[in-house]
Design a protein around this motif. Structure first.
Motif, PDB file in Angstrom:
ATOM      1  N   VAL A   1      -5.900   0.934  -2.498  1.00 21.44           N
ATOM      2  CA  VAL A   1      -6.060   1.703  -1.266  1.00 21.44           C
ATOM      3  C   VAL A   1      -4.859   2.632  -1.058  1.00 21.44           C
ATOM      4  CG1 VAL A   1      -6.199   1.542   1.247  1.00 21.44           C
ATOM      5  CG2 VAL A   1      -7.552   0.004  -0.179  1.00 21.44           C
ATOM      6  N   GLY A   2      -3.659   2.170  -1.455  1.00 20.25           N
ATOM      7  CA  GLY A   2      -2.466   3.000  -1.306  1.00 20.25           C
ATOM      8  C   GLY A   2      -2.576   4.306  -2.073  1.00 20.25           C
ATOM      9  N   ILE A   3      -3.101   4.255  -3.273  1.00 17.84           N
ATOM     10  CA  ILE A   3      -3.269   5.466  -4.074  1.00 17.84           C
ATOM     11  C   ILE A   3      -4.325   6.372  -3.458  1.00 17.84           C
ATOM     12  CG2 ILE A   3      -4.050   6.315  -6.327  1.00 17.84           C
ATOM     13  CD1 ILE A   3      -2.778   3.766  -7.521  1.00 17.84           C
ATOM     14  N   ALA A   4      -5.424   5.781  -2.966  1.00 17.04           N
ATOM     15  CA  ALA A   4      -6.474   6.570  -2.326  1.00 17.04           C
ATOM     16  C   ALA A   4      -5.953   7.260  -1.058  1.00 17.04           C
ATOM     17  CB  ALA A   4      -7.668   5.679  -1.998  1.00 17.04           C
ATOM     18  N   VAL A   5      -5.161   6.541  -0.266  1.00 16.82           N
ATOM     19  CA  VAL A   5      -4.600   7.112   0.961  1.00 16.82           C
ATOM     20  C   VAL A   5      -3.615   8.237   0.632  1.00 16.82           C
ATOM     21  CG1 VAL A   5      -3.070   6.612   2.918  1.00 16.82           C
ATOM     22  CG2 VAL A   5      -4.942   5.052   2.359  1.00 16.82           C
ATOM     23  N   ALA A   6      -2.798   8.048  -0.402  1.00 16.78           N
ATOM     24  CA  ALA A   6      -1.855   9.093  -0.803  1.00 16.78           C
ATOM     25  C   ALA A   6      -2.592  10.362  -1.230  1.00 16.78           C
ATOM     26  CB  ALA A   6      -0.972   8.587  -1.949  1.00 16.78           C
ATOM     27  N   ALA A   7      -3.670  10.201  -1.991  1.00 20.00           N
ATOM     28  CA  ALA A   7      -4.463  11.361  -2.418  1.00 20.00           C
ATOM     29  C   ALA A   7      -5.094  12.061  -1.217  1.00 20.00           C
ATOM     30  CB  ALA A   7      -5.550  10.917  -3.396  1.00 20.00           C
ATOM     31  N   LEU A   8      -5.575  11.263  -0.251  1.00 21.09           N
ATOM     32  CA  LEU A   8      -6.173  11.845   0.951  1.00 21.09           C
ATOM     33  C   LEU A   8      -5.133  12.628   1.750  1.00 21.09           C
ATOM     34  CD1 LEU A   8      -8.577  12.051   2.944  1.00 21.09           C
ATOM     35  CD2 LEU A   8      -7.742   9.936   3.991  1.00 21.09           C
ATOM     36  N   LEU A   9      -3.938  12.070   1.900  1.00 18.72           N
ATOM     37  CA  LEU A   9      -2.882  12.753   2.647  1.00 18.72           C
ATOM     38  C   LEU A   9      -2.507  14.081   2.000  1.00 18.72           C
ATOM     39  CD1 LEU A   9      -0.549   9.737   3.568  1.00 18.72           C
ATOM     40  CD2 LEU A   9      -1.952  11.097   5.139  1.00 18.72           C
ATOM     41  N   ILE A  10      -2.359  14.063   0.678  1.00 14.74           N
ATOM     42  CA  ILE A  10      -2.009  15.306  -0.029  1.00 14.74           C
ATOM     43  C   ILE A  10      -3.074  16.369   0.188  1.00 14.74           C
ATOM     44  CG2 ILE A  10      -1.927  16.318  -2.355  1.00 14.74           C
ATOM     45  CD1 ILE A  10       0.715  15.307  -1.576  1.00 14.74           C
ATOM     46  N   SER A  11      -4.346  15.983   0.033  1.00 18.16           N
ATOM     47  CA  SER A  11      -5.426  16.963   0.153  1.00 18.16           C
ATOM     48  C   SER A  11      -5.547  17.520   1.567  1.00 18.16           C
ATOM     49  CB  SER A  11      -6.751  16.334  -0.277  1.00 18.16           C
ATOM     50  OG  SER A  11      -7.126  15.287   0.603  1.00 18.16           O
ATOM     51  N   GLN A  12      -5.293  16.694   2.586  1.00 22.16           N
ATOM     52  CA  GLN A  12      -5.447  17.143   3.960  1.00 22.16           C
ATOM     53  C   GLN A  12      -4.205  17.855   4.504  1.00 22.16           C
ATOM     54  OE1 GLN A  12      -8.534  16.878   5.656  1.00 22.16           O
ATOM     55  NE2 GLN A  12      -8.938  16.509   3.485  1.00 22.16           N
ATOM     56  N   LEU A  13      -3.033  17.486   4.007  1.00 19.62           N
ATOM     57  CA  LEU A  13      -1.803  18.097   4.521  1.00 19.62           C
ATOM     58  C   LEU A  13      -1.495  19.442   3.864  1.00 19.62           C
ATOM     59  CD1 LEU A  13       0.516  14.955   4.808  1.00 19.62           C
ATOM     60  CD2 LEU A  13      -0.523  16.251   6.672  1.00 19.62           C
ATOM     61  N   THR A  14      -2.042  19.668   2.676  1.00 20.37           N
ATOM     62  CA  THR A  14      -1.767  20.925   1.961  1.00 20.37           C
ATOM     63  C   THR A  14      -2.093  22.156   2.804  1.00 20.37           C
ATOM     64  OG1 THR A  14      -2.051  19.903  -0.210  1.00 20.37           O
ATOM     65  CG2 THR A  14      -2.300  22.296  -0.092  1.00 20.37           C
ATOM     66  N   PRO A  15      -3.299  22.257   3.409  1.00 23.95           N
ATOM     67  CA  PRO A  15      -3.576  23.451   4.222  1.00 23.95           C
ATOM     68  C   PRO A  15      -2.927  23.408   5.609  1.00 23.95           C
ATOM     69  CG  PRO A  15      -5.470  22.005   4.271  1.00 23.95           C
ATOM     70  CD  PRO A  15      -4.485  21.388   3.325  1.00 23.95           C
ATOM     71  N   LEU A  16      -2.480  22.233   6.054  1.00 23.21           N
ATOM     72  CA  LEU A  16      -1.959  22.106   7.418  1.00 23.21           C
ATOM     73  C   LEU A  16      -0.497  22.509   7.536  1.00 23.21           C
ATOM     74  CD1 LEU A  16      -3.584  18.735   8.591  1.00 23.21           C
ATOM     75  CD2 LEU A  16      -4.251  21.055   9.234  1.00 23.21           C
TER      76      LEU A  16
ATOM     77  N   MET B   1       0.829  -1.206   0.000  1.00 21.59           N
ATOM     78  CA  MET B   1       0.000   0.000   0.000  1.00 21.59           C
ATOM     79  C   MET B   1       0.865   1.258   0.000  1.00 21.59           C
ATOM     80  SD  MET B   1      -2.763   1.228   2.864  1.00 21.59           S
ATOM     81  CE  MET B   1      -1.538   2.150   3.821  1.00 21.59           C
ATOM     82  N   VAL B   2       1.890   1.263   0.857  1.00 21.04           N
ATOM     83  CA  VAL B   2       2.765   2.436   0.957  1.00 21.04           C
ATOM     84  C   VAL B   2       3.615   2.596  -0.298  1.00 21.04           C
ATOM     85  CG1 VAL B   2       4.708   3.422   2.227  1.00 21.04           C
ATOM     86  CG2 VAL B   2       2.807   2.375   3.467  1.00 21.04           C
ATOM     87  N   ILE B   3       4.212   1.498  -0.752  1.00 25.67           N
ATOM     88  CA  ILE B   3       5.120   1.570  -1.898  1.00 25.67           C
ATOM     89  C   ILE B   3       4.369   1.955  -3.172  1.00 25.67           C
ATOM     90  CG2 ILE B   3       6.636   0.199  -3.374  1.00 25.67           C
ATOM     91  CD1 ILE B   3       7.848   0.890  -0.677  1.00 25.67           C
ATOM     92  N   THR B   4       3.139   1.477  -3.336  1.00 22.28           N
ATOM     93  CA  THR B   4       2.372   1.772  -4.545  1.00 22.28           C
ATOM     94  C   THR B   4       2.013   3.249  -4.641  1.00 22.28           C
ATOM     95  OG1 THR B   4       1.435  -0.455  -4.450  1.00 22.28           O
ATOM     96  CG2 THR B   4       0.348   1.097  -5.888  1.00 22.28           C
TER      97      THR B   4
END
Length: 458
Positions: A395-410, A266-269
């Motif tokens: 799921v790895g790609i979905a999690v990466a997209a979620l992290l990018i979207s949530q970390l951008t304003p943080l 998941m992480v590597i993908t």
């Protein structure tokens, strides 16, 4: 027949990754944010994961020939639909249809080759089926970037049409295999509960936005996912003919591969999804330049392959997984410091080594998976492992997209800081896999890896 199936594999694997360099152009064309296009990749991989267990029943019920021919037809028509998509929901729907074709094409084609090859030719046939998995990921980023730069992102899918037509005509002539005399029943309840639960979880995940998140929708999707997945597990444990046989998890090697190995995958993908976005949106590169740079990752994956088996024989699977895991965590920290001012050759070296570590990890987990699985459990274990690994990729790609979207304003500091923070979070997740690795016995998988077991390790 082996060449035909290898060509179909190549097309299927190519399509899973070729889209990534064109994500910003697709987003602009369809009027969405680039990070939202991840759902088109995730939907494809998850569809394949959910349907792979059903392909065995389909083959027994209808026969190898009609299922494989139908798979090529569905995949080709879905590619045409992807090329002419006018919205993100339409593109996602067509990618799901592609996933249906891909789920049938890969395992059924492999079965056709193995079943109708003489034993003397089987090694050569397997070698022919292996090269697409090695070559396609190397070619896909550069090819996708070139097509998106020179022409339109829609041509990424249109290139499948002539390949699919030729493959369909050859399949009519070469593929054989009728239905089995007594096909086992299909576990419809298990498939619907499992597929529905996974779909609900992904919908909940994709519903989280930087601003304006509908938390009621997220909570509802999460609750539905939990209920359906629990029901699916209970059903799979009780039914006499389950879609996936969970009892094989009693084998420790397979259980660790399904848990820690899936987290690792998941992480590597996530890396080949994040890098093309970063190179284009932060570095300002063209899709072609970004694709060529990402290809360095898969070149490292390919060139280290001959050394992976000798490494496991010399040091054992546990040591290889442990050292590779620690180095992979450190290398994610290096990915976090990538910025436009770095020399091109240094970025290429970092990605090359990252790809080599990725290859060693995948090979070690795949070798460990069936180290102590025997008899009829091999078939069930293979189905479970294949499905879970495909699901982990999605799921790895979905999690990466979620992290990018949530970390951008943080995190602040522009979009580049968000990518750095995402790589660090992924490094922390990757470090969790080391816990299971440390719990492995020293001689784990020695029988299949060929490691010489010392007396004190027995």
């Amino acid at each position: 027949m082996a060449l035909l199936v290898a060509g179909a594999f190549f097309m299927e694997i190519l399509d899973a990754t070729i889209i990534t360099p064109a994500i910003p152009l697709i987003a602009t064309s369809l009027g969405v944010e680039p990070v939202d296009v991840n759902v088109a990749i995730t939907a494809y991989l998850v569809t394949v994961a959910v349907l792979i267990p059903a392909t065995g029943w389909m083959t027994d019920r209808f026969g190898i020939r009609p299922v494989f021919i139908a798979a090529i037809a569905v995949f080709t028509l879905a590619s045409l639909g992807c090329a002419f998509s006018v919205s993100l929901p339409m593109l996602v729907a067509m990618r799901i249809l592609q996933g249906i074709g891909g789920a049938m094409m890969v395992p059924v084609g492999r079965l056709a080759v193995l079943r109708y090859s003489d034993k003397a030719d089987r090694v050569r046939a397997i070698a022919l089926l292996t090269w697409p998995a090695l070559a396609a990921p190397v070619i896909a980023p550069a090819l996708g970037g070139a097509i998106a730069t020179v022409g339109s992102w829609r041509w990424i899918f249109l290139v499948n049409i002539p390949i699919g037509v030729v493959g369909f005509l050859l399949a009519l002539k070469l593929i054989r295999g009728g239905p089995a005399s007594a096909a086992r029943p299909l576990d419809w309840r298990g498939m619907l509960a499992l597929g529905g639960g996974i779909a609900a979880a992904l919908i909940a995940l994709e519903s989280v936005r930087v601003t304006g998140t509908n938390w009621w929708q997220v909570a509802t999707g999460t609750a539905v996912a939990v209920v359906l997945l629990v029901l699916a597990v209970v059903h799979l444990l009780r039914t006499p003919h389950p879609l996936i046989t969970l009892s094989v998890l009693r084998f420790r090697s397979l259980r660790i591969t399904v848990t820690a190995g899936s987290l690792y995958r998941m992480v590597i993908t996530a890396v080949p999804f994040l890098l093309p976005l970063q190179f284009q949106l932060v570095f300002g590169w063209t899709p072609l330049r970004a694709g060529l740079m990402v290809a360095a990752l898969f070149v490292g994956n390919l060139t280290i392959k001959p050394a992976t088996t000798p490494l496991m024989r010399r040091f054992g699977i546990k040591r290889v997984l442990l050292v590779n895991g620690v180095l992979s965590v450190l290398w994610f920290a290096l990915l976090a410091v990538l910025h436009p001012g770095l020399p091109i050759w240094l970025i290429a070296v970092i990605l090359y080594v990252s790809g080599a570590l990725r290859s060693i990890g995948f090979t070690a987990y795949n070798t460990l998976a069936f180290a102590d699985v025997v008899g009829d459990d091999l078939t069930h274990g293979n189905t479970l492992n294949a499905s879970v690994q495909e699901l982990a990729s999605g799921v790895g790609i979905a999690v990466a997209a979620l992290l990018i979207s949530q970390l951008t304003p943080l995190v602040g500091g522009g979009p580049g800081a968000a990518y750095s923070a995402t790589f660090l979070v992924l490094a922390a997740l990757l470090a969790v896999t080391l816990i299971e690795t440390l719990r492995l016995p020293r001689n784990a998988g020695a029988e299949v890896s060929g490691t010489r077991i010392r007396r004190r390790d027995r």
